[in-house]
Scaffold this motif. Structure first.
Motif, PDB file in Angstrom:
ATOM      1  N   GLY A  18      35.290  39.247  37.282  1.00 17.01           N
ATOM      2  CA  GLY A  18      35.424  39.378  38.553  1.00 17.01           C
ATOM      3  C   GLY A  18      36.590  40.410  38.827  1.00 17.01           C
ATOM      4  N   ILE A  19      36.167  41.481  39.676  1.00 16.86           N
ATOM      5  CA  ILE A  19      37.096  42.616  39.948  1.00 16.86           C
ATOM      6  C   ILE A  19      37.520  42.896  41.457  1.00 16.86           C
ATOM      7  CG2 ILE A  19      38.132  45.057  39.705  1.00 16.86           C
ATOM      8  CD1 ILE A  19      36.313  44.902  36.972  1.00 16.86           C
ATOM      9  N   ASP A  20      38.561  42.602  41.906  1.00 14.62           N
ATOM     10  CA  ASP A  20      38.971  43.162  43.233  1.00 14.62           C
ATOM     11  C   ASP A  20      40.232  43.810  43.274  1.00 14.62           C
ATOM     12  OD1 ASP A  20      37.176  42.062  45.960  1.00 14.62           O
ATOM     13  OD2 ASP A  20      39.121  42.938  46.162  1.00 14.62           O
ATOM     14  N   ARG A  21      40.601  44.523  44.147  1.00 15.70           N
ATOM     15  CA  ARG A  21      41.919  45.089  44.400  1.00 15.70           C
ATOM     16  C   ARG A  21      42.782  44.145  45.240  1.00 15.70           C
ATOM     17  NH1 ARG A  21      41.155  50.612  47.728  1.00 15.70           N
ATOM     18  NH2 ARG A  21      40.069  51.229  45.925  1.00 15.70           N
ATOM     19  N   ASP A  22      42.041  43.233  46.009  1.00 11.19           N
ATOM     20  CA  ASP A  22      42.672  42.609  47.069  1.00 11.19           C
ATOM     21  C   ASP A  22      43.239  41.187  46.572  1.00 11.19           C
ATOM     22  OD1 ASP A  22      43.528  41.091  49.324  1.00 11.19           O
ATOM     23  OD2 ASP A  22      41.892  41.872  50.578  1.00 11.19           O
ATOM     24  N   PRO A  23      44.368  41.023  46.389  1.00  8.02           N
ATOM     25  CA  PRO A  23      45.014  39.798  45.829  1.00  8.02           C
ATOM     26  C   PRO A  23      44.621  38.466  46.742  1.00  8.02           C
ATOM     27  CG  PRO A  23      46.806  40.949  46.722  1.00  8.02           C
ATOM     28  CD  PRO A  23      45.734  41.903  46.791  1.00  8.02           C
ATOM     29  N   HIS A  24      44.648  38.644  48.024  1.00  7.33           N
ATOM     30  CA  HIS A  24      44.271  37.558  48.824  1.00  7.33           C
ATOM     31  C   HIS A  24      42.685  37.096  48.429  1.00  7.33           C
ATOM     32  CE1 HIS A  24      47.817  38.294  50.960  1.00  7.33           C
ATOM     33  NE2 HIS A  24      47.464  39.563  51.197  1.00  7.33           N
ATOM     34  N   ALA A  25      42.031  38.110  48.204  1.00  8.35           N
ATOM     35  CA  ALA A  25      40.377  37.775  47.858  1.00  8.35           C
ATOM     36  C   ALA A  25      40.168  36.975  46.511  1.00  8.35           C
ATOM     37  CB  ALA A  25      39.526  38.986  47.960  1.00  8.35           C
ATOM     38  N   LEU A  26      41.221  37.440  45.620  1.00 11.98           N
ATOM     39  CA  LEU A  26      41.255  36.893  44.204  1.00 11.98           C
ATOM     40  C   LEU A  26      41.604  35.399  44.320  1.00 11.98           C
ATOM     41  CD1 LEU A  26      42.475  40.043  42.234  1.00 11.98           C
ATOM     42  CD2 LEU A  26      40.186  38.660  42.164  1.00 11.98           C
ATOM     43  N   ALA A  27      42.552  35.074  45.112  1.00 15.47           N
ATOM     44  CA  ALA A  27      43.147  33.803  45.357  1.00 15.47           C
ATOM     45  C   ALA A  27      42.033  32.857  46.013  1.00 15.47           C
ATOM     46  CB  ALA A  27      44.318  33.996  46.377  1.00 15.47           C
ATOM     47  N   ARG A  28      41.186  33.318  47.051  1.00 11.31           N
ATOM     48  CA  ARG A  28      40.379  32.596  47.473  1.00 11.31           C
ATOM     49  C   ARG A  28      39.144  32.183  46.571  1.00 11.31           C
ATOM     50  NH1 ARG A  28      40.171  32.361  53.120  1.00 11.31           N
ATOM     51  NH2 ARG A  28      42.255  32.501  54.125  1.00 11.31           N
ATOM     52  N   SER A  29      38.778  33.649  45.695  1.00 16.45           N
ATOM     53  CA  SER A  29      37.780  33.377  44.878  1.00 16.45           C
ATOM     54  C   SER A  29      38.067  32.603  43.660  1.00 16.45           C
ATOM     55  CB  SER A  29      37.405  34.767  44.303  1.00 16.45           C
ATOM     56  OG  SER A  29      36.991  35.268  45.321  1.00 16.45           O
ATOM     57  N   ARG A  30      39.364  32.292  43.321  1.00 15.06           N
ATOM     58  CA  ARG A  30      39.727  31.564  41.947  1.00 15.06           C
ATOM     59  C   ARG A  30      39.563  30.301  42.603  1.00 15.06           C
ATOM     60  NH1 ARG A  30      43.758  34.183  41.256  1.00 15.06           N
ATOM     61  NH2 ARG A  30      43.096  35.229  39.463  1.00 15.06           N
ATOM     62  N   GLU A  31      39.782  29.870  43.633  1.00 19.70           N
ATOM     63  CA  GLU A  31      39.727  28.280  44.361  1.00 19.70           C
ATOM     64  C   GLU A  31      38.118  28.124  44.178  1.00 19.70           C
ATOM     65  OE1 GLU A  31      41.344  27.791  47.883  1.00 19.70           O
ATOM     66  OE2 GLU A  31      43.447  28.161  47.045  1.00 19.70           O
ATOM     67  N   ARG A  32      37.406  29.022  44.900  1.00 15.08           N
ATOM     68  CA  ARG A  32      35.889  28.727  44.941  1.00 15.08           C
ATOM     69  C   ARG A  32      35.254  28.632  43.798  1.00 15.08           C
ATOM     70  NH1 ARG A  32      32.229  32.214  49.246  1.00 15.08           N
ATOM     71  NH2 ARG A  32      30.286  31.120  48.893  1.00 15.08           N
ATOM     72  N   LEU A  33      35.753  29.361  42.536  1.00 13.67           N
ATOM     73  CA  LEU A  33      34.865  29.388  41.281  1.00 13.67           C
ATOM     74  C   LEU A  33      35.440  28.356  40.258  1.00 13.67           C
ATOM     75  CD1 LEU A  33      34.359  33.405  40.890  1.00 13.67           C
ATOM     76  CD2 LEU A  33      32.718  31.672  41.883  1.00 13.67           C
ATOM     77  N   ALA A  34      36.459  27.797  40.737  1.00 17.39           N
ATOM     78  CA  ALA A  34      37.322  26.886  39.914  1.00 17.39           C
ATOM     79  C   ALA A  34      36.322  25.900  38.971  1.00 17.39           C
ATOM     80  CB  ALA A  34      38.160  25.866  40.387  1.00 17.39           C
ATOM     81  N   GLY A  35      35.356  25.585  39.804  1.00 14.99           N
ATOM     82  CA  GLY A  35      34.433  24.549  38.782  1.00 14.99           C
ATOM     83  C   GLY A  35      33.450  25.255  37.724  1.00 14.99           C
ATOM     84  N   PHE A  36      33.455  26.304  37.637  1.00 14.91           N
ATOM     85  CA  PHE A  36      32.686  26.975  36.619  1.00 14.91           C
ATOM     86  C   PHE A  36      33.655  27.365  35.133  1.00 14.91           C
ATOM     87  CE2 PHE A  36      30.648  28.541  40.313  1.00 14.91           C
ATOM     88  CZ  PHE A  36      29.362  28.383  39.960  1.00 14.91           C
ATOM     89  N   GLY A  37      34.959  26.992  35.463  1.00 15.10           N
ATOM     90  CA  GLY A  37      35.896  26.943  34.297  1.00 15.10           C
ATOM     91  C   GLY A  37      35.882  28.205  33.589  1.00 15.10           C
ATOM     92  N   ASP A  38      35.993  28.068  32.337  1.00 18.50           N
ATOM     93  CA  ASP A  38      36.361  29.243  31.244  1.00 18.50           C
ATOM     94  C   ASP A  38      34.994  30.460  31.415  1.00 18.50           C
ATOM     95  OD1 ASP A  38      34.373  28.072  29.903  1.00 18.50           O
ATOM     96  OD2 ASP A  38      35.642  27.741  28.163  1.00 18.50           O
ATOM     97  N   ARG A  39      34.121  30.028  32.326  1.00 18.81           N
ATOM     98  CA  ARG A  39      33.034  31.198  32.325  1.00 18.81           C
ATOM     99  C   ARG A  39      33.484  32.197  33.401  1.00 18.81           C
ATOM    100  NH1 ARG A  39      27.930  28.425  34.753  1.00 18.81           N
ATOM    101  NH2 ARG A  39      27.156  30.364  34.606  1.00 18.81           N
ATOM    102  N   VAL A  40      34.810  32.061  33.910  1.00 20.34           N
ATOM    103  CA  VAL A  40      35.205  33.105  34.795  1.00 20.34           C
ATOM    104  C   VAL A  40      36.204  33.625  34.714  1.00 20.34           C
ATOM    105  CG1 VAL A  40      35.972  33.437  37.239  1.00 20.34           C
ATOM    106  CG2 VAL A  40      34.153  31.785  36.873  1.00 20.34           C
ATOM    107  N   VAL A  41      36.593  34.964  34.600  1.00 20.52           N
ATOM    108  CA  VAL A  41      37.790  35.705  34.601  1.00 20.52           C
ATOM    109  C   VAL A  41      38.054  36.718  35.808  1.00 20.52           C
ATOM    110  CG1 VAL A  41      39.182  37.381  33.044  1.00 20.52           C
ATOM    111  CG2 VAL A  41      37.627  35.610  31.936  1.00 20.52           C
ATOM    112  N   LEU A  42      39.100  36.631  36.302  1.00 19.23           N
ATOM    113  CA  LEU A  42      39.430  37.388  37.371  1.00 19.23           C
ATOM    114  C   LEU A  42      40.427  38.351  37.124  1.00 19.23           C
ATOM    115  CD1 LEU A  42      39.068  34.799  40.412  1.00 19.23           C
ATOM    116  CD2 LEU A  42      37.217  36.134  39.066  1.00 19.23           C
TER     117      LEU A  42
END
Length: 316
Positions: free
Chosen positions: A53-77
């Motif tokens: 997941g790529i985004d230029r907005d650090p605030h969006a990345l912080a929210r997304s990191r919380e939202r996608l936490a349940g997917f574990g190591d399937r996610v790299v932001l």
């Protein structure tokens, strides 16, 4: 803000990308992650897929990191502008990817955070930066650009037919008071537009604010770069999907896809050599649009145009 975040054309996006992500280890790149509504749905529908997941907005990345936490190591932001996609994939050592999604324009987080200054209907600081790390703001543009440069970006990025009038009014107004607030700018723009033209096409400042946002964030330049990179990044069977929200974006997407699916052959050529065969096919013929029911429940979807292309052959 998550309760106000409704991903646009979610069912269509998941349906379009799922066939490319139906195997273990398939890599899905979301180049405009935002609040991760599309990403969450795709990871749920495609349990073997992994997300970059790529985004230029650090605030969006912080929210997304919380939202996608349940997917574990399937996610790299990754914090980056989407036209850095190739560099991001190279840095991560990623093989050809299975799918890329680009949901262009503003995220719900940026629209709803008044301090970001994207809205012409609410008074806020005249900012419009998608990344707080960027230097150029909308205030700097309207306070320092020449009348000619202002008119140029209003015509090019806002398709504003009163660009010259608006630019002249902005320059005249800033001589006495610098622009610092969105309401201040919106009022000057509205006054510059003839009364007979103010009753159609939405808010009189809509096109000016769009043009300034695109200039501040160099959106069309970045779009041109990321389309080429996304199409190059997918392997055979991989799909590139784009949600565009105004004609400038959609024309760029249509042109990039068309250039890779059309075959331009010399006349009377008996056999098509492999290096001239198209490398992609269109999954969507023309742009898909949201349903009337979706637009009614989520008005922000009204202008969306959705296009998908699939790689069918490696590059020569």
């Amino acid at each position: 803000m998550e309760h106000r975040h409704v991903p646009v054309m979610l069912e269509q996006v998941v349906a379009a990308l799922s066939p490319a992500l139906d195997h273990a280890g398939a890599i899905y790149v979301d180049g405009t992650l935002g609040l991760a509504g599309h990403a969450e749905a795709i990871l749920t529908a495609c349990p073997g897929a992994r997300l970059i997941g790529i985004d230029r907005d650090p605030h969006a990345l912080a929210r997304s990191r919380e939202r996608l936490a349940g997917f574990g190591d399937r996610v790299v932001l990754v914090e980056a502008v989407y036209d850095e996609l190739s560099a991001v994939l190279e840095r991560l050592g990623t093989p050809p990817v299975a799918a890329v999604l680009l949901d262009l324009g503003l995220s719900s987080l940026q629209i709803d955070d008044l301090d970001r200054g994207f809205s012409y209907s609410q008074d806020a600081p005249l900012d419009m930066r998608m990344s707080p790390a960027d230097d150029l703001t909308a205030a700097a543009v309207v306070n320092t650009y020449s009348v000619g440069d202002l008119a140029r970006i209003l015509r090019r990025y806002g398709e504003e037919r009163f660009a010259d009038r608006i630019a002249a009014r902005i320059v005249a107004a800033r001589e006495s008071t610098a622009f610092t607030r969105t309401r201040q700018l919106a009022d000057v723009v509205a006054d510059a537009i003839p009364m007979a033209a103010r009753g159609s096409g939405g808010h009189p400042a809509k096109r000016t604010f769009q043009a300034l946002r695109i200039e501040v964030n160099r959106e069309l330049d970045a779009l041109s770069g990321v389309l080429a990179q996304a199409l190059a990044a997918v392997g055979v069977g991989g799909r590139v999907a784009v949600l565009a929200y105004h004609s400038l974006e959609d024309r760029a997407v249509k042109r990039a896809f068309r250039d890779r699916v059309e075959v331009r052959l010399p006349p009377n050529l008996p056999v098509v050599p492999d290096h001239l065969r198209p490398r992609f096919r269109l999954v969507t013929h023309g742009a898909q649009r949201p349903t009337a029911a979706e637009v009614e429940s989520n008005p922000r979807a009204a202008s969306a145009r959705f296009r998908v292309a699939e790689r069918i052959r490696e590059d020569a």
